[in-house]
Design an enzyme around this catalytic site. Structure first.
Site, PDB file in Angstrom:
ATOM      1  N   HIS A 167      12.171   7.207   0.137  1.00 58.45           N
ATOM      2  CA  HIS A 167      10.997   6.791   0.914  1.00 58.45           C
ATOM      3  C   HIS A 167      10.831   7.817   2.049  1.00 58.45           C
ATOM      4  CE1 HIS A 167       7.943   4.467   2.729  1.00 58.45           C
ATOM      5  NE2 HIS A 167       8.507   3.279   2.762  1.00 58.45           N
ATOM      6  N   LYS A 169      -3.539  -2.204 -18.007  1.00 61.90           N
ATOM      7  CA  LYS A 169      -4.006  -2.045 -19.406  1.00 61.90           C
ATOM      8  C   LYS A 169      -3.128  -1.046 -20.149  1.00 61.90           C
ATOM      9  CE  LYS A 169      -8.640  -2.255 -17.527  1.00 61.90           C
ATOM     10  NZ  LYS A 169      -9.761  -1.347 -17.212  1.00 61.90           N
ATOM     11  N   ARG A 171       3.105  -1.904   5.867  1.00 57.11           N
ATOM     12  CA  ARG A 171       3.129  -0.760   6.787  1.00 57.11           C
ATOM     13  C   ARG A 171       2.730   0.554   6.134  1.00 57.11           C
ATOM     14  NH1 ARG A 171       5.825  -4.514   8.572  1.00 57.11           N
ATOM     15  NH2 ARG A 171       6.395  -4.687   6.406  1.00 57.11           N
ATOM     16  N   THR A 172       3.352   0.870   4.999  1.00 53.87           N
ATOM     17  CA  THR A 172       3.166   2.223   4.462  1.00 53.87           C
ATOM     18  C   THR A 172       1.713   2.436   4.056  1.00 53.87           C
ATOM     19  OG1 THR A 172       5.430   2.066   3.682  1.00 53.87           O
ATOM     20  CG2 THR A 172       4.131   3.921   2.872  1.00 53.87           C
ATOM     21  N   ARG A 219       3.110   4.598  -4.222  1.00 52.07           N
ATOM     22  CA  ARG A 219       4.313   3.742  -4.257  1.00 52.07           C
ATOM     23  C   ARG A 219       4.436   3.161  -5.652  1.00 52.07           C
ATOM     24  NH1 ARG A 219       6.192  -0.659   0.079  1.00 52.07           N
ATOM     25  NH2 ARG A 219       6.724   1.300   1.089  1.00 52.07           N
TER      26      ARG A 219
HETATM   27  N1   CP Z   1       8.752   0.139   5.736  1.00 55.00           N
HETATM   28  C1   CP Z   1       7.978  -0.126   4.674  1.00 55.00           C
HETATM   29  O1   CP Z   1       7.989   0.603   3.675  1.00 55.00           O
HETATM   30  O2   CP Z   1       7.199  -1.247   4.793  1.00 55.00           O
HETATM   31  P1   CP Z   1       6.152  -1.757   3.707  1.00 55.00           P
HETATM   32  O3   CP Z   1       6.945  -2.153   2.485  1.00 55.00           O
HETATM   33  O4   CP Z   1       5.435  -2.889   4.353  1.00 55.00           O
HETATM   34  O5   CP Z   1       5.254  -0.595   3.392  1.00 55.00           O
END
Ligand code: CP
Length: 305
Positions: free
Chosen positions: A129, A80, A51-52, A101
């Site tokens: 998040h 590396k 999703r993100t 991320r």
């Molecule tokens: N909600 C969320 O962070 O989903 P993903 O891990 O799929 O990005």
């Protein structure tokens, strides 16, 4: 230049601006289709995501911009031994804005200290998040009609659940918010959040280990997955993974207008039979993630229509 590393990097007024902008994007998406023409978003994902990452990329495409990036550490020079600091210095000359991320708490913060473009934390370990929180707030605002006067149940892995940590930090800024924390003993929310955030601001909350008795009092139920990838020990994961399973029988105990949210991915903590309940809004929630990320990108780039 502004970075968004924690949900508190946005004031309540900035949040309100972003949510209102996202609502306008839902109502009139065509108005925004060229606003990022010539701009590039880099998605630097050192940890898996559906999703993100894809909603960030869809958001930039919806705004007429372009995207570049990587979807795993293995396919980048991190494999590396390159540091986050060196990577972001380089990416700063390739893109206008970046979403990162990382499995290590604090990595996006380090990146922001070396970056000359806005850095958005797209999830750092078990820490924060913030763009999931923006998604959650837009969902609550749109479907509940308010961000205040709510009893919010958060259920599942509250220890490692970064979405829960960010949601708590963001929601306590609204009036009359109460939390019911539903988790096994081992997965309670961290002490620092209790002491420095909830207790420090006199936010009412209770901690329970059973879902059924608290269902009738909730306005929102925020379900989360027990995250295999955060456990050091597979035995502990197996013992705890089925602690809470929301099904139609439990939904019968809830208010008629209680909403069920989940950041997704789901494993088995919400039975698929619940998907047909009109109070189950997690797929709609995922859709709102695109609009709110569009609004965030525009805001951080200082763009208007
Ligand atoms: N909600 C969320 O962070 O989903 P993903 O891990 O799929 O990005």
């Amino acid at each position: 230049m502004k970075h968004v590393i924690s949900p508190l990097d946005l004031t309540v007024q900035e949040l309100e601006y972003i949510l209102t902008l996202a609502e306008d994007m839902i109502a009139a998406p065509d108005k925004y289709k060229d606003v990022c023409h010539g701009k590039k978003l880099a998605t630097l994902f050192y940890e898996p995501s559906t999703r993100t990452r894809l909603s960030f990329e869809a958001a930039m495409m919806n705004l007429g911009g372009n995207v570049l990036g990587f979807s795993s550490a293995d396919s980048s020079s991190a494999s590396k031994g390159e540091s986050v600091a060196d990577t972001i210095r380089v990416i700063s000359s390739y893109a206008d804005i970046c979403a990162m991320r990382h499995p290590k708490e604090g990595a996006p913060l380090v990146a922001s200290q070396y970056s000359s473009i806005p850095v958005i934390n797209a999830g750092d370990g078990g820490h924060n998040h913030p763009t999931q929180t923006l998604t959650d707030l837009l969902t609550i605002k749109k479907l509940k009609g308010r961000l205040n006067h709510l009893t919010i149940g958060v259920c599942g892995d509250l220890k490692f659940g970064r979405t829960v940590h960010s949601l708590i930090r963001a929601m306590i800024r609204y009036e009359n918010i109460r939390f019911v924390m539903i988790s096994p003993e081992e997965l309670r929310i961290p002490d620092y959040l209790k002491k420095e955030v909830l207790d420090a601001q006199n936010i009412p909350y209770s901690e329970v280990s059973v879902l059924e008795p608290v269902m009738p009092e909730l306005d929102l139920l925020y379900m989360t997955r027990v995250q295999r990838e955060r456990f050091f020990n597979e035995e502990d994961y197996i013992r705890l993974k089925d602690s809470f399973i929301l099904d139609n029988k439990k939904m019968k105990l809830a208010k008629e207008d209680m909403l069920v949210l989940h950041p997704l991915p789901r494993v088995n903590e919400i039975s698929t039979e619940v998907d047909d309940d009109p109070r189950a809004v997690y797929f709609e929630q995922a859709k709102y993630g695109v609009y709110v990320r569009m609004a965030l990108i525009m805001t951080l780039l200082g763009l208007e229509v």
